[in-house]
Design a protein around this motif. Structure first.
Motif, short mmCIF file in Angstrom:
data_model
loop_
_atom_site.label_atom_id
_atom_site.label_comp_id
_atom_site.label_asym_id
_atom_site.label_seq_id
_atom_site.Cartn_x
_atom_site.Cartn_y
_atom_site.Cartn_z
N ALA A 113 0.82 -1.21 0.00
CA ALA A 113 0.00 0.00 0.00
C ALA A 113 0.86 1.26 0.00
CB ALA A 113 -0.94 0.00 1.20
N VAL A 114 2.10 1.16 0.48
CA VAL A 114 3.00 2.31 0.44
C VAL A 114 4.05 2.14 -0.67
CG1 VAL A 114 2.65 2.88 2.86
CG2 VAL A 114 4.50 1.32 2.23
N GLY A 115 3.81 1.16 -1.57
CA GLY A 115 4.67 1.00 -2.73
C GLY A 115 5.89 0.14 -2.53
N LEU A 116 5.91 -0.71 -1.50
CA LEU A 116 7.07 -1.55 -1.22
C LEU A 116 6.78 -3.00 -1.60
CD1 LEU A 116 8.07 -0.16 2.30
CD2 LEU A 116 9.19 0.31 0.11
N ASP A 117 7.64 -3.57 -2.43
CA ASP A 117 7.53 -4.98 -2.82
C ASP A 117 8.35 -5.81 -1.82
OD1 ASP A 117 7.14 -7.39 -4.07
OD2 ASP A 117 8.57 -7.00 -5.70
N VAL A 118 7.84 -5.89 -0.60
CA VAL A 118 8.54 -6.57 0.49
C VAL A 118 7.61 -7.62 1.08
CG1 VAL A 118 9.59 -6.32 2.77
CG2 VAL A 118 9.97 -4.57 1.01
N SER A 119 8.13 -8.85 1.19
CA SER A 119 7.39 -9.93 1.82
C SER A 119 7.97 -10.17 3.21
CB SER A 119 7.48 -11.21 0.98
OG SER A 119 6.91 -11.01 -0.30
N LEU A 120 7.10 -10.34 4.19
CA LEU A 120 7.53 -10.51 5.57
C LEU A 120 6.90 -11.76 6.15
CD1 LEU A 120 8.98 -9.37 8.11
CD2 LEU A 120 6.89 -8.10 8.59
N ARG A 121 7.71 -12.61 6.75
CA ARG A 121 7.23 -13.81 7.43
C ARG A 121 7.75 -13.82 8.86
NH1 ARG A 121 5.66 -18.64 5.08
NH2 ARG A 121 4.94 -17.26 3.44
N VAL A 122 6.92 -14.15 9.82
CA VAL A 122 7.30 -14.17 11.23
C VAL A 122 7.40 -15.62 11.69
CG1 VAL A 122 6.77 -13.32 13.54
CG2 VAL A 122 6.12 -11.97 11.54
N ILE A 123 8.58 -16.03 12.18
CA ILE A 123 8.83 -17.43 12.50
C ILE A 123 9.33 -17.58 13.94
CG2 ILE A 123 9.31 -18.04 10.10
CD1 ILE A 123 12.29 -17.91 10.74
N PRO A 124 9.10 -18.73 14.57
CA PRO A 124 9.58 -18.95 15.94
C PRO A 124 11.09 -19.03 16.00
CG PRO A 124 8.62 -20.97 15.03
CD PRO A 124 8.32 -19.88 14.05
N ALA A 125 11.68 -18.32 16.97
CA ALA A 125 13.13 -18.24 17.09
C ALA A 125 13.55 -18.45 18.54
CB ALA A 125 13.63 -16.89 16.60
N THR A 126 14.80 -18.89 18.73
CA THR A 126 15.34 -19.05 20.07
C THR A 126 15.49 -17.68 20.74
OG1 THR A 126 17.59 -19.07 19.16
CG2 THR A 126 16.53 -21.20 19.53
N PRO A 127 15.59 -17.63 22.08
CA PRO A 127 15.52 -16.34 22.79
C PRO A 127 16.47 -15.27 22.29
CG PRO A 127 15.37 -18.15 24.35
CD PRO A 127 15.65 -18.77 23.01
N GLY A 128 17.71 -15.65 21.94
CA GLY A 128 18.67 -14.65 21.49
C GLY A 128 18.35 -14.03 20.15
N LEU A 129 17.42 -14.61 19.39
CA LEU A 129 17.10 -14.12 18.05
C LEU A 129 15.69 -13.56 17.93
CD1 LEU A 129 18.75 -16.89 15.83
CD2 LEU A 129 19.74 -14.74 16.66
N VAL A 130 14.94 -13.52 19.03
CA VAL A 130 13.59 -12.97 18.98
C VAL A 130 13.67 -11.48 18.64
CG1 VAL A 130 11.57 -12.36 20.37
CG2 VAL A 130 12.56 -14.65 20.53
N GLY A 131 12.86 -11.07 17.67
CA GLY A 131 12.83 -9.68 17.25
C GLY A 131 13.77 -9.36 16.11
N ARG A 132 14.57 -10.33 15.68
CA ARG A 132 15.52 -10.08 14.60
C ARG A 132 15.01 -10.67 13.29
NH1 ARG A 132 20.87 -12.40 15.72
NH2 ARG A 132 21.53 -10.96 14.10
#
Length: 288
Positions: A113-132
């Motif tokens: 909607a803002v003109g970005l051809d970006v695909s985003l997927r959210v996957i389960p990660a170990t504690p040190g990688l949450v949010g990355r």
């Protein structure tokens, strides 16, 4: 003899069923390989895979915040927010994730909607990688898509993000996978060594400890040993998966494969002291 028993392979598909993660043999073979750690191969669009990042050389290149829900009106409980919060600031779109369980199509719709051809997927990660997140479409994405880290101390591998910055008018395409906390019983799809920054045994002396000693350390942290991978560190490859080993054997490392469950590398003889010292230095720990 390998100089870095903690170098982890970058793509292992997790097994949601009982037993050890399939591909653990390839994992240990790669860990015992004497070649220096190579940058992981780009993951193609729409592909999810297990990624274990070496603390000394993180492969994650972009990060976003996980914020969840807002407070609703009194008596009505929480209300859902938009999947993403996208604001335009100083020539960039600043993106924050509000709903980590939204369908990927919802993220993509807002980004397009803002003109970005970006695909985003959210996957389960170990504690040190949450949010990355990991941008997987090559150097162009790495060069143009930036991250914003929160100020102050950080206890995560590679930084503590509060947002993702994408240039206004960005004409390329990108596929990005974001790490989130796993639900109970859900296998991790992005992970790192059990002793990496932000993980349960970071800077906790455990290498060359007995299995019995490490089992107790993990139990204090609410983690059970799900299984073992056994390999002689003096050999260049080979090993086997097993559900148990003698408590007197020595621990060589490990990783979380789901919340509260870990796979441990073990052998009947300890590792050389210089290897333990190398791991200590790589992870920035005063003592292991």
């Amino acid at each position: 003899m390998t100089n870095d028993l903690h170098r982890i392979v970058s793509a292992i598909a997790p097994d949601p069923g009982p037993g050890l993660v399939p591909g653990a043999r390839e994992l240990m073979n790669a860990i015992m390989d004497t070649e220096p750690a190579a940058a992981p191969a780009p993951v193609r669009r729409r592909r999810l895979s297990w990624r274990i990042a070496l603390p000394a050389a993180p492969v994650i290149v972009a990060t976003v915040t996980v914020l969840g829900w807002t407070t609703g009106l009194p008596g009505f409980g929480p209300r859902p927010v938009a999947a993403l919060d996208i604001k335009q600031e100083d020539g960039y779109y600043v993106v924050q994730v509000k709903d980590v369980y939204a369908d990927p199509e919802n993220y993509e719709a807002q980004l397009r909607a803002v003109g970005l051809d970006v695909s985003l997927r959210v996957i389960p990660a170990t504690p040190g990688l949450v949010g990355r997140i990991l941008a997987t479409d090559g150097q162009e994405v790495v060069d143009q898509i930036k991250t914003i880290d929160r100020p102050g101390p950080c206890d995560k591998v590679g930084g503590c993000p509060i947002g993702l910055k994408i240039p206004v008018g960005y004409a390329g395409s990108a596929y990005i996978s974001l790490g989130r906390e796993a639900r109970p019983g859900e296998s991790f799809q992005s992970g790192t060594s059990i002793s990496a920054l932000g993980e349960p045994l970071h800077c906790v002396p455990h290498l060359n400890k007995t299995v019995a000693e490490v089992r107790a350390l993990l139990k204090e942290r609410g983690i059970a040993i799900r299984g073992f991978y056994v390999a002689d560190p003096r050999r260049g490859s080979g090993g086997e998966e097993t559900s148990s080993v003698p408590d007197s054997w020595y621990v060589q490392g490990g990783y979380l494969d789901m919340p509260g469950k870990a796979t441990i590398f073990a052998f009947s003889a300890p590792m050389p002291a210089d290897h333990v010292e190398n791991v200590r230095k790589a992870e920035g720990c005063p003592n292991l």
